[in-house]
Enzyme design. Structure first.
Site, PDB file in Angstrom:
ATOM      1  N   MET A   1      -8.124   5.659   2.758  1.00 40.36           N
ATOM      2  CA  MET A   1      -8.260   6.811   1.866  1.00 40.36           C
ATOM      3  C   MET A   1      -7.002   7.082   1.041  1.00 40.36           C
ATOM      4  O   MET A   1      -6.989   8.000   0.228  1.00 40.36           O
ATOM      5  CB  MET A   1      -8.590   8.060   2.693  1.00 40.36           C
ATOM      6  CG  MET A   1      -9.941   8.014   3.368  1.00 40.36           C
ATOM      7  SD  MET A   1     -11.307   7.879   2.180  1.00 40.36           S
ATOM      8  CE  MET A   1     -11.122   9.406   1.271  1.00 40.36           C
ATOM      9  N   ARG A   2      -5.950   6.281   1.254  1.00 33.15           N
ATOM     10  CA  ARG A   2      -4.724   6.548   0.509  1.00 33.15           C
ATOM     11  C   ARG A   2      -4.937   6.410  -0.988  1.00 33.15           C
ATOM     12  O   ARG A   2      -4.364   7.158  -1.786  1.00 33.15           O
ATOM     13  CB  ARG A   2      -3.600   5.628   0.987  1.00 33.15           C
ATOM     14  CG  ARG A   2      -2.268   5.927   0.296  1.00 33.15           C
ATOM     15  CD  ARG A   2      -1.117   5.100   0.823  1.00 33.15           C
ATOM     16  NE  ARG A   2      -0.669   5.609   2.117  1.00 33.15           N
ATOM     17  CZ  ARG A   2      -0.743   4.939   3.257  1.00 33.15           C
ATOM     18  NH1 ARG A   2      -1.254   3.726   3.266  1.00 33.15           N
ATOM     19  NH2 ARG A   2      -0.312   5.459   4.377  1.00 33.15           N
ATOM     20  N   ALA A   3      -5.769   5.444  -1.405  1.00 36.24           N
ATOM     21  CA  ALA A   3      -6.006   5.241  -2.829  1.00 36.24           C
ATOM     22  C   ALA A   3      -6.622   6.483  -3.465  1.00 36.24           C
ATOM     23  O   ALA A   3      -6.242   6.881  -4.577  1.00 36.24           O
ATOM     24  CB  ALA A   3      -6.917   4.028  -3.043  1.00 36.24           C
TER      25      ALA A   3
ATOM     26  N   ASP B   1       0.816  -1.213   0.000  1.00 39.79           N
ATOM     27  CA  ASP B   1       0.000   0.000   0.000  1.00 39.79           C
ATOM     28  C   ASP B   1       0.849   1.261   0.000  1.00 39.79           C
ATOM     29  O   ASP B   1       0.372   2.336  -0.340  1.00 39.79           O
ATOM     30  CB  ASP B   1      -0.930  -0.015   1.214  1.00 39.79           C
ATOM     31  CG  ASP B   1      -1.957   1.105   1.167  1.00 39.79           C
ATOM     32  OD1 ASP B   1      -2.626   1.242   0.120  1.00 39.79           O
ATOM     33  OD2 ASP B   1      -2.081   1.845   2.157  1.00 39.79           O
ATOM     34  N   ARG B   2       2.131   1.142   0.400  1.00 40.67           N
ATOM     35  CA  ARG B   2       2.999   2.321   0.442  1.00 40.67           C
ATOM     36  C   ARG B   2       3.456   2.747  -0.948  1.00 40.67           C
ATOM     37  O   ARG B   2       3.918   3.867  -1.128  1.00 40.67           O
ATOM     38  CB  ARG B   2       4.224   2.038   1.314  1.00 40.67           C
ATOM     39  CG  ARG B   2       3.902   1.887   2.785  1.00 40.67           C
ATOM     40  CD  ARG B   2       3.386   3.184   3.371  1.00 40.67           C
ATOM     41  NE  ARG B   2       3.065   3.032   4.778  1.00 40.67           N
ATOM     42  CZ  ARG B   2       2.483   3.956   5.509  1.00 40.67           C
ATOM     43  NH1 ARG B   2       2.134   5.096   4.946  1.00 40.67           N
ATOM     44  NH2 ARG B   2       2.210   3.754   6.775  1.00 40.67           N
TER      45      ARG B   2
END
Length: 680
Positions: free
Chosen positions: A274-276, A193-194
């Site tokens: 919410m990173r996406a 995810d990073r």
């Protein structure tokens, strides 16, 4: 220094080049993960990117590349006041898979800290990569403790070194680029995810394109400087385009309609957090700037989704990454309309809520929904083909020997941990107790070779009695090499989990084999999460075979399991002996990695003279070598022979019924597998 291969000379690989260039335009995108088979220019492209990055201005003499316009107030080489900057090229720092923690975050000179009372800090790779590119080749093979350090630095933009009472902090903001071959294992979801973007690469199947790749590579190998000179004009034009896109980036407008499309797309594909959404917004903005536009369009959003979402959508680890592009287009169309609430039909109909395509999470639905009848009481005929009704139409097409077509695995479930008894010294992982470089401190010892983990209290105790004799004056201790003590630590190791699966006729009842495959798939998922190596041995007919040699790619084991046919006799002894051969070779290759043998069978043995006795002798051979084992008993029906339990006793392990495994009740029975090692 060798001349890098020009970025503009790379043939094809459009997605790879676009992903890297977007990060060059907007480092806030968050880096890129390049997934693909070996020999597809992954490393070449990443190393070539550094030549296109703009120069950075740094404080002269600062080992941490501080920006003179806004120097880090906590810089260990600071404070920097009114420093005039000097330009230098952006760095590409490579993190080797086998790097130590000290090499990554930096090391403290403990002897100087003790004797002089000063913070003598030697920066690591995170400091070198600040304001540049941190490149991790084979990132999926990186040790867990290094992954944790990368996660912390990527999240906070700083590296913290806290050891033996000495604390150092410095800025560490970098463009994270990783390459990996999925056949060698997947990444932890936290690190996955990073990465802002992910791209899939593969070798071209076009003959002309492959010829051009070879022609250019041979020309570069013959004369790197001359080859680079021939591409200098294209490199310069690309560098200017990156600079122009960077200058345009602050003026790009991200309208509310575009933001609605981004939010709707992330919601439709069920991404976590919410990173996406944020990464998609930044990527779409960078795409617009790269195209020379000041407004983001729906096409930018679509391209951003294809780059930012495949590795974030909720999916089973064994599912192929990717997005359902039809579903993506439908979502963008709906979100791009008048807020999507004015449609007369509120039910999207064909989409059915988003579970039908490749974008949903979880395990794909199986196509054998008609098979809902309970299993037969006897669990299937012994060593004969299954008599299930669905097999009848295919009988004329079956191979000789009663082989059945592969059946799909039942839905996997969560299992509790199986562990090898005792204390190992294997590769870092999450399964069995082990002496490791990382974990809780359990004691101290004299170092053997270089000191890696100082035990401060033990070192002080060793040096304290000798201070008067050594003529100590002043504040610092007089520390000699013989005083230093290495900390001993206990953590977790990864094991070799070798599955020995019975694929004979007695296991061939459709419902039973589906459940067996589901159980093994569940254990494979557990092995994936615990960073184990896995292997697969199957036996049926007259022999056993190694379906998958020990590997870190749990995906490959799941694929072999899915295509496993059944039928024929039950050469149980052959399966155990084949497993013994596999483990013998692996002990030579990697003696520190302890094995866990998981035998999946109903315990029946047929074929040849005294098959049950021969299987018992094979089991005792494993027991004599201290191999920890679990037997998953697949016998069903009202009358049970208990042969799997007998086999477990011969192996010195534990028998667990398939019902107990499926009921998620395995933890209390095999949390610590009883084996010959425990007796020792």
């Amino acid at each position: 220094m060798s001349t890098p291969y020009p970025f503009t000379a790379i043939v094809g690989q459009d997605d790879l080049r676009l992903g890297l260039l977007l990060n060059a335009v907007s480092p806030a995108v968050g880096g890129v993960l390049v997934r693909g088979e070996k020999g597809t220019a992954k490393s070449t492209a990443v190393r070539a990117l550094a030549a296109l990055m703009p120069e950075v201005s740094v404080v002269p003499g600062c080992r941490f590349s501080c920006d003179p316009a806004s120097p880090d107030p906590a810089c260990p080489d600071g404070p920097h006041t009114d420093a005039a900057g000097v330009p230098r090229p952006a760095r590409t720092v490579e993190l080797p898979v086998g790097a130590s923690e000290d090499r990554l975050v930096g090391a403290l000179d403990i002897e100087r800290a003790l004797s002089e009372g000063v913070k003598a800090f030697e920066p690591g790779l995170l400091a070198d990569a600040h304001r540049g590119i941190l490149y991790v080749d084979e990132v999926n093979l990186l040790h867990d403790h290094l992954v944790d350090l990368l996660l912390d630095a990527a999240a906070m933009g700083a590296s913290y070194v806290e050891r033996e009472g000495v604390s150092v902090r410095h800025a560490a903001r970098f463009l994270l680029v990783g390459t990996m071959n999925p056949e060698e294992g997947e990444l932890r979801p936290q690190l996955l995810d990073r990465f802002g973007l992910t791209v899939e690469v593969s070798a071209s199947r076009d003959t002309d394109e492959r010829v051009e790749v070879v022609r250019r590579r041979l020309a570069y190998d013959d004369d790197p400087e001359g080859f680079a000179a021939r591409w200098a004009e294209e490199e310069g034009a690309l560098r200017e385009r990156i600079a122009a896109a960077r200058a345009l980036l602050p003026r790009v407008v991200l309208g509310d309609g575009v933001l609605r499309q981004i939010a709707a797309t992330c919601a439709a594909f069920e991404v976590d957090g919410m990173r996406a959404d944020i990464v998609m917004a930044r990527t779409a903005t960078a795409l617009a700037a790269w195209a020379g536009r000041e407004e983001v369009t729906a096409d930018d959003v679509r391209q951003a989704a294809l780059l930012a979402l495949p590795h974030r959508r909720r999916r089973n680890p064994f599912d192929a990454p990717g997005l359902d592009e039809d579903k993506l287009d439908q979502t963008l169309d709906e979100a791009g309309g008048d807020r999507g609430q004015d449609d007369e039909d509120p039910d999207p109909g064909p989409d059915g809520g988003g579970d039908g395509g490749g974008g949903g999470g979880g395990v794909p639905p199986q196509a054998d929904g008609e098979d809902r009848t309970p299993p037969r009481a006897d669990g299937g005929a012994d060593d004969t083909p299954s008599q299930a009704p669905e097999g009848a139409p295919d009988a004329p097409g079956r191979p000789a020997g009663g082989e059945q077509r592969p059946v799909a695995a039942a839905e996997p479930f969560r299992t509790k941990m199986l562990s090898v008894p005792g204390l190992g010294e294997g590769a870092a992982g999450r399964r069995s107790r082990a002496r490791t470089e990382h974990g809780r401190t359990t004691g101290a010892r004299r170092p053997e070779g270089a000191l890696t983990k100082l035990h401060l209290a033990a070192t002080v105790r060793a040096a304290a009695p000798h201070q008067r004799a050594r003529g100590r004056v002043g504040r610092g201790l007089v520390v000699r090499r013989d005083d230093l003590r290495q900390a001993t630590r206990e953590g977790r190791e990864g094991n070799l989990v070798l599955f020995v699966v019975d694929a004979s006729g007695s296991m061939a009842a459709r419902q039973r084999m589906s459940a067996v495959k589901g159980a093994v798939l569940s254990l494979l998922l557990d092995a994936y999460q615990r960073r184990d190596k896995v292997g697969l041995v199957t036996f049926r007919g007259r022999e056993a075979e190694v379906a998958l040699p020990p590997t870190s790619s749990v995906d490959a084991a799941a694929a072999r399991l899915e295509s496993l046919p059944t039928g024929g006799r039950t050469p149980l002894a052959a399966g155990l002996l084949k497993a013994h051969d596999v483990l013998r070779v692996e002990r030579l290759r990697d003696p520190s990695r302890r094995p866990l043998l998981v035998v999946v069978t109903d315990g029946r043995a047929t074929g040849g003279p005294e098959p049950v006795a021969l299987a018992g002798r094979a089991g005792r051979l494993h027991r004599s070598e201290g191999t920890a084992s679990v037997v998953v008993d697949c016998e069903t029906g009202y009358v049970r022979l208990g042969l799997a339990g007998e086999l477990a006793r011969e192996l010195g392990g534990t028998a667990v019924t398939l019902d107990e495994l499926r009921a998620d009740a395995i933890a209390g029975l095999v949390k610590d597998v009883t084996a010959a090692g425990r007796a020792a």
